[in-house]
Design a protein around this motif. Structure first.
Motif, PDB file in Angstrom:
ATOM      1  N   TRP A 236       0.826  -1.202   0.000  1.00 28.12           N
ATOM      2  CA  TRP A 236       0.000   0.000   0.000  1.00 28.12           C
ATOM      3  C   TRP A 236       0.861   1.253   0.000  1.00 28.12           C
TER       4      TRP A 236
ATOM      5  N   ARG B 184      11.213   7.191   1.331  1.00 21.94           N
ATOM      6  CA  ARG B 184      11.785   6.403   0.239  1.00 21.94           C
ATOM      7  C   ARG B 184      13.289   6.611   0.199  1.00 21.94           C
TER       8      ARG B 184
ATOM      9  N   PHE C  49       8.733  -0.468  -4.806  1.00 19.83           N
ATOM     10  CA  PHE C  49       7.306  -0.778  -4.774  1.00 19.83           C
ATOM     11  C   PHE C  49       6.508   0.372  -4.168  1.00 19.83           C
ATOM     12  N   ALA C  50       5.200   0.213  -4.209  1.00 20.39           N
ATOM     13  CA  ALA C  50       4.288   1.279  -3.773  1.00 20.39           C
ATOM     14  C   ALA C  50       4.546   1.737  -2.342  1.00 20.39           C
ATOM     15  N   ASP C  51       5.002   0.815  -1.485  1.00 20.47           N
ATOM     16  CA  ASP C  51       5.210   1.165  -0.080  1.00 20.47           C
ATOM     17  C   ASP C  51       6.617   1.702   0.192  1.00 20.47           C
ATOM     18  N   GLY C  52       7.429   1.837  -0.860  1.00 18.30           N
ATOM     19  CA  GLY C  52       8.780   2.360  -0.691  1.00 18.30           C
ATOM     20  C   GLY C  52       9.830   1.281  -0.513  1.00 18.30           C
ATOM     21  N   SER C  53       9.409   0.037  -0.349  1.00 15.16           N
ATOM     22  CA  SER C  53      10.361  -1.062  -0.244  1.00 15.16           C
ATOM     23  C   SER C  53      11.039  -1.268  -1.596  1.00 15.16           C
TER      24      SER C  53
END
Lengths: 382, 382
Positions: free
Chosen positions: A273, A280, B245-249
């Motif tokens: 999500w 980031r 990815f969307a969550d910054g991972s």
């Protein structure tokens, strides 16, 4: 599972991981319902959390009514009853120390999804907890950044990896000489270079005991033999761990060191999500990532933990109990930093282990170890 | 698919990727049947490969009978017919340059699994190739190390990533000044610091055109907008690319720089196979991984490629055609290193692009660009 309505109980809501879990929920309010909040201390903060999240279930110090009732109505119950409550589908175990073991087992036996930040549950009783999880179909999802990294790297892979590579920041005393290490204070040890954590975990990071506990945890979470779990010191804490596969390919997970990401991933899995509050990586500021082997000699807790994990029986419980008391004694100024490892080592040496222990035998070994460390420090034993 | 019997055709078997594909098959002989071998040059080596692998289908210079028939009996056919042959399930496109486009399209139209090492097929005609693949259910699996890394990192993820981070070694002339770059020779440019590759790809790596082509390829392979594809120079060539990815991972794939790993992964997917010949990363020797932004000013090919990819139409075909001829002219000593970018830039500027081009229009644009570069170098145009 409908991701729009995860029914969550947070055990340890006033601690570091608990508060960060509530930060994630605050940022993504429509994804969650906070059904239960449990804390062992800081009743003022718990009362604030109750007022904000309006949980239906509350636990304070496990069996006491909260002294500061908030405006909402709620049921007071034990943490075990909260962990297995039918309205809860996801239990976040954010308590530190052995207090996490009993509710973890209760949640697993009730078939809940368990988001596990507590190390001791798997370290002390990995065989029992994982056995119950397998029997009841409960899923144990890691919240520790290293185990979350490994879990993310394993996503979609069909076979067992050939090696897990746990990274370690090395703590605040990386490259210290043994002589210099003798002089370090609790204040210095509490000042971790990259992570904001509770005091017990921070001291365990400084001794590398924390990394040793993580090796044991990884052994249970990912069913990996100890000789296929490697540790690599990575001071920047950006690569959170890596996995090597059968063909030699390695996957790594990277992020800014912020526990909210692994917390959110455990809650969002298998989705991811967007959360504007999660930082980031800024590749304009990252020019190098460093790696070095750990110094097993200067930081003996690492090897003590791996040996205790490998021997299994009641040794890991003794390791945890002895370490918890030794860290307390260090924080209160009763023993020096290097004495933590000495106390743990001597306690392990003196332990009469029990094979295939029951939960009671594990808890008894833990209690024995705690007494033993106190006796050692008080000079009652040789 | 029964992984014990992949029925493979290798187009470009005598080139660098083709030979390394056969190395993988030699190491894991029971996994594969080599059904077809096709080469455009080096008939002696092709004859040796035929003798060793006994393919039923052979192609040499696309329509000529092989001059050195080996002992086995085989059918001689065009590379397109080999690519769509019913006995073949997996086609490795290891030809370099625009020669890869036509057989890629033939394989895709026949619904084959296409292991793609050729860049030009997607760069020149990404919309047509990907459209046909979607219609026919053909899978395009990347062999390029960067795209293989991204693909591995995407494994098991449910959603589109927020960013692709392609790493680039920076080539042999990283940190060169523009003045120094003017003087570099073909011999210097062919001496790549970390990868063993064919001459065209090696020069493209030195100009960073190769990275620009990879950006266009990534755009098509992973359906990512150009502004979400970032380049990061990483001189050690150990991190082959990363995905945010969307969550910054962020996930990264790492390995020793050896093309046999991405080749094998494309062939083994979704499994991973142990192969003792594939080197593993030695963490006792890796002490740091370095990253820096690319120098777009000194290496203008990178931006030219991204601009051509973004404008689409027939620009990417012109980019490829112009670059292929410019690199030939540089290798034969007719133009200097920095003239490669100048030739490509001037050709792109002079091009009258066609929107939504057919394959014939794409090939015509490529041919026009090739002529144009020759004219520019011969001084016939301003």
């Amino acid at each position: 599972m409908d991701t729009a309505s995860r029914q969550i109980a947070i055990l340890g809501s006033t601690g570091s991981i608990g508060q960060q879990t509530l930060d994630v929920i605050r940022a993504l309010p429509h994804r969650f319902s906070v059904i239960g909040l449990a804390a062992g201390q800081n009743s003022d903060l718990l009362a604030q959390q109750i007022a904000e999240f309006q949980p239906r279930l509350v636990s304070y110090q496990n069996n006491q009514a909260l002294q500061h009732p908030a405006s909402a109505e709620y049921e007071v119950l034990s943490i075990e009853d909260m962990a297995r409550h039918p309205e809860v589908d996801t239990v976040v175990i954010a308590t530190s120390g052995k207090a996490g073991l009993s509710p973890t087992l209760a949640a697993v036996k009730a078939g809940k999804t368990v988001c596990l930040a507590n190390k001791e549950a798997l370290v002390m009783a990995g065989r029992i907890v994982c056995g119950e999880a397998a029997r009841k179909g409960a899923r144990i999802l890691p919240i520790d950044s290293e185990h979350s990294a490994i879990w993310q790297c394993l996503n979609g892979e069909k076979e067992q990896p050939s090696q897990l590579i746990l990274t370690a920041s090395g703590g605040p005393f990386r490259n210290y000489s043994p002589a210099r290490l003798k002089e370090v204070t609790a204040e210095q040890a509490l000042n971790h270079p990259s992570w904001q954590m509770g005091p017990k975990v921070t001291i365990d990071s400084a001794t590398l005991m924390n990394k040793g506990l993580e090796v044991i945890e990884a052994h249970w979470l990912f069913d990996m033999p100890f000789d296929k779990i490697r540790i690599l010191v990575h001071p920047q804490s950006i690569v959170h761990s890596m996995v090597e596969f059968a063909d030699g390919s390695v996957k790594a997970q990277l992020s800014h060191p912020d526990m909210r990401l692994p917390i959110q991933y455990a809650l969002s899995y298998p989705e991811r999500w967007p959360n504007p509050q999660l930082p980031r990586l800024d590749w304009n500021r990252i020019s190098n990532l460093d790696f070095e082997p750990p110094d097993y000699k200067t930081f003996p807790c690492l090897k003590l933990a791996i040996e205790a994990g490998t021997m299994e029986e009641t040794y890991p419980a003794v390791l945890c109990g002895a370490d918890e008391v030794a860290v307390e004694l260090f924080l209160s100024g009763r023993i020096g930093f290097v004495d933590i490892a000495r106390c743990v080592e001597r306690t392990l040496e003196q332990h009469q282990a029990i094979a295939n222990p029951t939960l009671d035998e594990i808890l008894a070994a833990d209690a024995w170890a705690r007494d033993r460390v106190r006796q050692i420090v008080e000079g009652n034993t040789g």
